[in-house]
Design a protein around this motif. Structure first.
Motif, PDB file in Angstrom:
ATOM      1  N   ILE A 256       0.853  -1.182   0.000  1.00  0.00           N
ATOM      2  CA  ILE A 256       0.000   0.000   0.000  1.00  0.00           C
ATOM      3  C   ILE A 256       0.895   1.239   0.000  1.00  0.00           C
ATOM      4  O   ILE A 256       1.985   1.216   0.573  1.00  0.00           O
TER       5      ILE A 256
ATOM      6  N   ALA B   1       4.073  -0.806   3.659  1.00  0.00           N
ATOM      7  CA  ALA B   1       3.523   0.479   3.237  1.00  0.00           C
ATOM      8  C   ALA B   1       4.663   1.394   2.792  1.00  0.00           C
ATOM      9  O   ALA B   1       5.738   1.391   3.386  1.00  0.00           O
TER      10      ALA B   1
ATOM     11  N   ILE C 154      -8.636  -1.832   3.473  1.00  0.00           N
ATOM     12  CA  ILE C 154      -7.745  -2.031   2.330  1.00  0.00           C
ATOM     13  C   ILE C 154      -6.652  -3.041   2.698  1.00  0.00           C
ATOM     14  O   ILE C 154      -6.350  -3.957   1.928  1.00  0.00           O
ATOM     15  N   ILE C 155      -6.073  -2.883   3.877  1.00  0.00           N
ATOM     16  CA  ILE C 155      -5.027  -3.799   4.338  1.00  0.00           C
ATOM     17  C   ILE C 155      -5.561  -5.227   4.415  1.00  0.00           C
ATOM     18  O   ILE C 155      -4.897  -6.164   3.976  1.00  0.00           O
TER      19      ILE C 155
ATOM     20  N   ILE D 273      -2.417   0.866  -4.430  1.00  0.00           N
ATOM     21  CA  ILE D 273      -1.984  -0.495  -4.124  1.00  0.00           C
ATOM     22  C   ILE D 273      -1.152  -0.989  -5.298  1.00  0.00           C
ATOM     23  O   ILE D 273      -1.439  -0.652  -6.437  1.00  0.00           O
TER      24      ILE D 273
ATOM     25  N   VAL E 268      -2.041  -6.759   2.948  1.00  0.00           N
ATOM     26  CA  VAL E 268      -0.861  -5.892   2.891  1.00  0.00           C
ATOM     27  C   VAL E 268      -0.002  -6.053   4.142  1.00  0.00           C
ATOM     28  O   VAL E 268      -0.521  -6.105   5.260  1.00  0.00           O
TER      29      VAL E 268
ATOM     30  N   VAL F  13      -4.277   7.051  -1.658  1.00  0.00           N
ATOM     31  CA  VAL F  13      -3.912   5.657  -1.401  1.00  0.00           C
ATOM     32  C   VAL F  13      -3.859   4.901  -2.727  1.00  0.00           C
ATOM     33  O   VAL F  13      -4.749   5.047  -3.571  1.00  0.00           O
TER      34      VAL F  13
ATOM     35  N   TRP G 207      -6.399  -6.704   0.720  1.00  0.00           N
ATOM     36  CA  TRP G 207      -5.221  -6.946  -0.108  1.00  0.00           C
ATOM     37  C   TRP G 207      -4.110  -7.703   0.634  1.00  0.00           C
ATOM     38  O   TRP G 207      -3.069  -7.984   0.051  1.00  0.00           O
TER      39      TRP G 207
END
Length: 140
Positions: A4, A56, A47-48, A17, A53, A15, A51
């Motif tokens: 991210i 970052a 989002i984390i 990705i 993630v 933001v 995906w």
């Protein structure tokens, strides 16, 4: 592995990705912020989680020449601290110089493409794409 990226701002945080394999990124959302703090941290958590993630990348103004811009660094580092403690992300910083200019040029020079595929995104999200793609290019 997905990564991210954030184009940090005091009122908006773009933001994006991206991934190591293709070294490409896509815009996700522009978050509202108050004094550099996201209005809703759950937007980032979603989002984390979606995906998966673990890393970052945050745009960082490396070329500072005046004291007024040094203040933004304090906010960026505080934001990074929160990302580490709230979500356990590994943080990297990427040179953000000229990303807003590149995003603006992209939006203006590719108007038909932008209107077709990216019309829901603003300069902050496009800048986050440029920040992440620059980092992927030099760090993967």
């Amino acid at each position: 592995m997905f990564i991210i990226a954030f184009d940090f701002g005091m009122k908006n945080i773009g933001v994006a990705i991206g991934q190591h394999y293709t070294k490409t990124a896509s815009p996700i959302i522009s978050l509202n912020a108050k004094k550099g703090v996201p209005v809703n941290w759950m937007d980032i958590k979603k989002i984390i989680d979606i995906w998966l993630v673990k890393k970052a990348v945050i745009g960082y103004p490396y070329n500072l020449k005046d004291n007024g811009r040094k203040l933004i660094i304090n906010y960026i580092e505080k934001f990074a601290f929160y990302l580490i403690n709230k979500f356990g992300l590994k943080i990297f910083f990427s040179d953000e110089r000229f990303t807003s200019c590149a995003a603006r040029n992209f939006m203006n020079n590719n108007l038909e493409f932008y209107n077709t595929f990216y019309s829901n995104y603003n300069i902050h999200t496009i800048s986050a794409v440029f920040i992440l793609e620059r980092w992927l290019k030099f760090n993967c």
